[in-house]
Design an enzyme around this catalytic site. Sequence first.
Site, short mmCIF file in Angstrom:
data_model
loop_
_atom_site.label_atom_id
_atom_site.label_comp_id
_atom_site.label_asym_id
_atom_site.label_seq_id
_atom_site.Cartn_x
_atom_site.Cartn_y
_atom_site.Cartn_z
CB CYS A 82 12.74 13.33 -47.86
SG CYS A 82 12.95 11.71 -48.47
CG HIS A 344 7.77 10.15 -48.40
ND1 HIS A 344 7.82 11.51 -48.52
CD2 HIS A 344 8.98 9.62 -48.22
CE1 HIS A 344 8.81 11.77 -48.42
NE2 HIS A 344 9.66 10.69 -48.11
#
Length: 396
Positions: A82, A344
């Site tokens: 991430c 995201h």
Amino acid sequence: MRRVFVVGVGMTPFVKIGSRAWTYPEMVGEAVRGALGDAGIGYDRVQRAAVGYVFQPSAAGQRALYDVGMTGIPVVNVNNNCATGSTALVLAREWIGAGLADVTLAVGFEQMTKQAMAGPATPPKITTVDGHLRLMSAHYDFGAAPMTTQFFGNAALEHGKRYGTTPEQLAAVAVKNHAHSTRNPLAQFQNAYTLDQVLADVPVHGPLTRSQCSPMSDGAAAAVLVSEDVVRELGLEAQAVEILAQELVTDDESAFATGSMIDVVGAPMTRAASGRALDAAGITIDEVDVIELHDCFSINELITYEALGLCGEGGSGALVESGATTYGGAWVVNPSGGLISKGHPLGATGLAQTAELCWQLRGLAAERQVPDARIALAHNLGLGGACVVTLYAGPS
């Protein structure tokens, strides 16, 4: 090291997976052309590019950029979970800082799928989160939720047991960030939630409900970086956002030494990266005006408040309830809506933070503009593990 400036940013809307019919070169092209247009620089001036993604095939960075231009420049593919987008930014900054280039491009993108997020049907013997799983299994029973959700849901349980953090305080993070996203036309979600709505939403794991969790998303973001010489050459002083300091760290032994899920999900990395970046820039957290941080789950925003030094250990629940992290408070945290509401797409998240903070520092954030924003901080976290903290200063 030479001074480095961001002079152009661009991003696509972040959208629900599969809801827009586009290829990944198309989404990358949209973001890159936006960043180049913002900078007023042609792709032929770019000397190196770092392209981040998590789930696409090897060398997808080259294919993503070939439709923008086939100029023969080095293209480096980046995957750091991430924290991928910010890791691409680290490379683009270091190339200029070291004198290897004067114009670089950082790109992040993702087309996510439920299958990729679920992982293989038969788990491999070795995973990137072996230590995390061993520690969690020693203290918690495994549930049906996705593994990352269990990591953070159990960290929320620990935070509540240790500090008295309440479900209402966790939900207040989501209320704030969803409210911020109503002002962001690029956000995946643009609806406000009441505290009662967040608390009554679908349970996910521990005290976390669905609206406290970042969604799966598609999207791309990009930034054009240049040296001080290029800023002067092209007369870009009025839009040049300086990278004051930047730190990329990975887990050290402290992440697993305490038996704490709060530490396992990245608090030590955040403390280390932010402390070093603030020291390098010669500023304190109190001098920062606006922050984009990695709120993959509401609990991680609270953990990050403490790790950044916005409050003392255990004080984050009271901090968010006080209004200190929204408009009119000491800091505006996640004016974009954050991961919870903006979305995201893993590889794009770090560079979407760059875009938002550059718009804020240039006074271009429209209805979500933070008044008189001069110093900004970005925090991008990946389990397994990486954390990037970047400090920016607005045009002088």
